[in-house]
Motif scaffolding. Structure first.
Motif, PDB file in Angstrom:
ATOM      1  N   VAL A 155       0.993  -1.370   0.294  1.00 37.51           N
ATOM      2  CA  VAL A 155      -0.127   0.063   0.015  1.00 37.51           C
ATOM      3  C   VAL A 155       0.907   1.187  -0.001  1.00 37.51           C
ATOM      4  O   VAL A 155       1.827   1.395   0.851  1.00 37.51           O
ATOM      5  N   GLN A 156       0.614   2.226  -0.879  1.00 36.20           N
ATOM      6  CA  GLN A 156       1.356   3.447  -1.054  1.00 36.20           C
ATOM      7  C   GLN A 156       1.102   4.190   0.349  1.00 36.20           C
ATOM      8  O   GLN A 156       0.001   4.535   0.795  1.00 36.20           O
ATOM      9  N   THR A 157       2.091   4.763   0.969  1.00 38.09           N
ATOM     10  CA  THR A 157       2.084   5.268   2.260  1.00 38.09           C
ATOM     11  C   THR A 157       3.171   6.163   2.314  1.00 38.09           C
ATOM     12  O   THR A 157       3.897   6.372   1.671  1.00 38.09           O
ATOM     13  N   ILE A 158       2.666   7.358   3.134  1.00 39.00           N
ATOM     14  CA  ILE A 158       3.491   8.459   3.686  1.00 39.00           C
ATOM     15  C   ILE A 158       3.802   8.307   5.053  1.00 39.00           C
ATOM     16  O   ILE A 158       2.604   8.613   5.569  1.00 39.00           O
ATOM     17  N   ASP A 159       4.812   8.333   5.692  1.00 41.08           N
ATOM     18  CA  ASP A 159       5.050   8.181   7.212  1.00 41.08           C
ATOM     19  C   ASP A 159       6.003   9.529   7.581  1.00 41.08           C
ATOM     20  O   ASP A 159       6.715   9.855   6.761  1.00 41.08           O
ATOM     21  N   GLY A 160       5.728   9.760   8.681  1.00 42.94           N
ATOM     22  CA  GLY A 160       6.531  10.796   9.361  1.00 42.94           C
ATOM     23  C   GLY A 160       7.941  10.629   9.537  1.00 42.94           C
ATOM     24  O   GLY A 160       8.863  11.616   9.528  1.00 42.94           O
ATOM     25  N   GLU A 161       8.285   9.326   9.559  1.00 38.78           N
ATOM     26  CA  GLU A 161       9.817   9.127   9.663  1.00 38.78           C
ATOM     27  C   GLU A 161      10.459   8.575   8.625  1.00 38.78           C
ATOM     28  O   GLU A 161      11.426   8.844   8.308  1.00 38.78           O
ATOM     29  N   TYR A 162       9.888   7.451   7.984  1.00 43.41           N
ATOM     30  CA  TYR A 162      10.412   7.021   6.749  1.00 43.41           C
ATOM     31  C   TYR A 162       9.996   7.553   5.266  1.00 43.41           C
ATOM     32  O   TYR A 162      10.275   7.128   4.263  1.00 43.41           O
ATOM     33  N   GLY A 163       8.765   8.730   5.426  1.00 44.43           N
ATOM     34  CA  GLY A 163       8.541   9.212   4.202  1.00 44.43           C
ATOM     35  C   GLY A 163       7.628   8.423   3.220  1.00 44.43           C
ATOM     36  O   GLY A 163       6.924   7.363   3.677  1.00 44.43           O
ATOM     37  N   HIS A 164       7.781   8.504   1.895  1.00 40.86           N
ATOM     38  CA  HIS A 164       7.065   7.929   0.928  1.00 40.86           C
ATOM     39  C   HIS A 164       7.569   6.567   0.790  1.00 40.86           C
ATOM     40  O   HIS A 164       8.590   6.304   0.639  1.00 40.86           O
ATOM     41  N   HIS A 165       6.686   5.433   0.746  1.00 45.84           N
ATOM     42  CA  HIS A 165       7.022   4.080   0.544  1.00 45.84           C
ATOM     43  C   HIS A 165       5.697   3.417   0.301  1.00 45.84           C
ATOM     44  O   HIS A 165       4.612   3.777   0.167  1.00 45.84           O
ATOM     45  N   TYR A 166       5.823   2.185   0.005  1.00 42.13           N
ATOM     46  CA  TYR A 166       4.883   1.124  -0.118  1.00 42.13           C
ATOM     47  C   TYR A 166       5.162  -0.186   1.043  1.00 42.13           C
ATOM     48  O   TYR A 166       6.068  -0.703   1.121  1.00 42.13           O
ATOM     49  N   GLY A 167       3.909  -0.526   1.738  1.00 44.88           N
ATOM     50  CA  GLY A 167       4.301  -1.441   2.589  1.00 44.88           C
ATOM     51  C   GLY A 167       3.007  -2.232   3.094  1.00 44.88           C
ATOM     52  O   GLY A 167       1.991  -2.004   2.419  1.00 44.88           O
ATOM     53  N   ALA A 168       3.281  -3.433   3.742  1.00 45.71           N
ATOM     54  CA  ALA A 168       2.260  -4.200   4.091  1.00 45.71           C
ATOM     55  C   ALA A 168       2.752  -5.201   4.950  1.00 45.71           C
ATOM     56  O   ALA A 168       3.858  -5.318   5.347  1.00 45.71           O
ATOM     57  N   GLY A 169       1.811  -5.592   6.086  1.00 45.00           N
ATOM     58  CA  GLY A 169       2.120  -6.658   7.306  1.00 45.00           C
ATOM     59  C   GLY A 169       2.532  -8.015   6.538  1.00 45.00           C
ATOM     60  O   GLY A 169       1.992  -8.441   5.738  1.00 45.00           O
ATOM     61  N   VAL A 170       3.380  -8.840   7.132  1.00 41.55           N
ATOM     62  CA  VAL A 170       3.788 -10.298   7.036  1.00 41.55           C
ATOM     63  C   VAL A 170       3.764 -10.760   8.095  1.00 41.55           C
ATOM     64  O   VAL A 170       4.473 -10.698   8.969  1.00 41.55           O
ATOM     65  N   ALA A 171       2.985 -11.952   8.093  1.00 37.41           N
ATOM     66  CA  ALA A 171       2.964 -12.818   9.427  1.00 37.41           C
ATOM     67  C   ALA A 171       3.696 -14.062   8.988  1.00 37.41           C
ATOM     68  O   ALA A 171       4.370 -14.629  10.271  1.00 37.41           O
ATOM     69  N   GLU A 172       3.574 -14.765   8.156  1.00 35.50           N
ATOM     70  CA  GLU A 172       4.442 -16.059   7.844  1.00 35.50           C
ATOM     71  C   GLU A 172       5.893 -15.401   7.436  1.00 35.50           C
ATOM     72  O   GLU A 172       6.255 -15.236   6.202  1.00 35.50           O
ATOM     73  N   LEU A 173       6.784 -15.779   8.256  1.00 32.37           N
ATOM     74  CA  LEU A 173       8.162 -15.471   7.830  1.00 32.37           C
ATOM     75  C   LEU A 173       9.104 -16.117   8.550  1.00 32.37           C
ATOM     76  O   LEU A 173       9.142 -16.234   9.768  1.00 32.37           O
TER      77      LEU A 173
END
Length: 391
Positions: free
Chosen positions: A334-352
């Motif tokens: 998901v396209q995201t803008i974060d106060g610390e890491y800025g613009h990025h794309y991210g998702a949660g991963v459970a199985e790893l």
């Protein structure tokens, strides 16, 4: 004949250039003369399929910054010039129309963190001259080597005079996290003015040509200071394929393009592979981060340009975690803008688990317009494959 006079008669001669070099160049529409006719500026005829050094640096007029709700708005204006729109993996050249015309640019930032806000679908510019409406446009999300991520378009004018611009900014339309969570969710409006006259034309006509030997080489111009009277428009081009960026000028870069952080500053870094000259910084944050629930880890992919680390917006990516021959998890980033890491794309991963294979497929390349030097890059991006070091 001085440089400004040479520009106005369409002669693309810079330091180290000669009349013979014009055989391998084509013309780029550029600066309006006082009589409204358009001069021509040379551009590289056959650039590489990568980020490359253009023939010149542009001069921009920095306008009065404004605030619009949570947005910090930095408007700039220069001569009308070509840019390239992107549709899928195809580009379309947009040329100036000729006559009185400018290229208006707006950089959006979060004022406290300085985070670039490169996504604003549905923004609107309304232009008035002497109190009368002269049109409106929806500016394109764009990237340029001097400006970084911004919004802009060429605007046709009614002639000399002062123009008032109202910019309407819609809700940001992407996920915001950290200190930015819950912000940029309402329509906001800012206004500013610029004057189109002989003084403006004189200022933006002062184009600085680079040494001809740099034209078309892989590399990028350093970010500019944007303003008339700001002195040099940038230092020598970074044409030596150094992917580290301009580490010696972080303050200037942050002011001009809000560069993303270097790869080594991301916790859980898995790697920073390159695809079609884009650098995709990929990290897996430990369980318990603020991005996810419970024991999930957070997969973060931060695509950026080489050299200047400009964020690449409006991409589509999917991630697959495989263990042996079996896919154990799939997710849309998901396209995201974060106060610390800025613009990025991210998702949660459970199985790893340690040794798992991570594949990130680029389903859609950056759907942002490009200025010269970026129009041939980031158009065909193959998947990236990394191995997880541990759970």
């Amino acid at each position: 004949m001085d440089r400004r006079t040479a520009l106005r008669v369409g002669v693309a001669v810079g330091v180290g250039a000669s009349g013979g070099c014009l055989s391998r160049l084509r013309e780029e529409a550029g600066v309006d003369d006082a009589d409204g006719e358009t001069s021509r500026i040379a551009r590289v005829e056959d650039p590489p399929d990568a980020v490359y050094v253009p023939s010149h640096r542009e001069t921009m007029e920095r306008l009065e910054p404004a605030r619009a709700g949570d947005y910090a708005v930095a408007p700039m204006v220069t001569y009308a010039h070509p840019f390239w729109l992107v549709d899928g993996s195809e580009t379309t050249l947009v040329e100036p129309q000729g006559g009185p015309e400018v290229h208006l640019m707006i950089a959006l930032r979060e004022p406290e963190t300085g985070a670039a806000l490169p996504v604003a679908s549905g923004a609107r510019l309304r232009l008035e001259h002497d109190g009368e409406s002269v049109g409106s446009v929806s500016p394109w999300p764009m990237i340029s080597q001097g400006m970084g991520a911004h919004f802009g378009d060429n605007l046709t004018l009614e002639g000399d005079g002062t123009y008032a611009v109202e910019v309407e900014l819609p809700p940001l339309g992407v996920r915001t996290t950290g200190t930015l969570a819950g912000r940029f969710e309402t329509f906001e409006t800012a206004t500013f003015e610029f004057t189109y006259d002989e003084a403006f034309r004189e200022a933006v006509a002062d184009v600085e040509y680079l040494d001809e030997e740099l034209w078309g080489r892989r590399g990028a111009l350093e970010p500019t200071g944007h303003g008339r009277g700001d002195g040099d428009a940038g230092n020598d081009s970074n044409a030596d394929d150094d992917r580290s960026g301009h580490e010696g000028d972080e303050r200037g870069m942050a002011q001009s393009v809000s560069a993303l952080a270097p790869a080594e500053e991301y916790p859980g870094l898995l790697g920073a592979p390159e695809r079609d000259d884009a650098v995709l910084v990929t990290a897996m944050l430990e369980p318990g981060s603020r991005f996810v629930d419970d024991e999930e880890r957070y997969l973060l992919v931060s695509p950026r340009t080489p050299y200047n680390r400009v964020p690449l917006a409006d991409m589509a990516m999917t991630a697959t975690v495989a263990r042996g021959d079996e896919a154990v998890e799939e997710a849309d980033l998901v396209q995201t803008i974060d106060g610390e890491y800025g613009h990025h794309y991210g998702a949660g991963v459970a199985e790893l688990a340690e040794g798992d294979a991570l594949t990130v497929a680029i389903e859609g390349v950056p759907q942002v317009a490009r200025h010269q030097g970026y129009e041939t890059a980031f158009l065909e991006m193959e998947p990236i494959e990394l191995t997880v070091g541990g759970a």
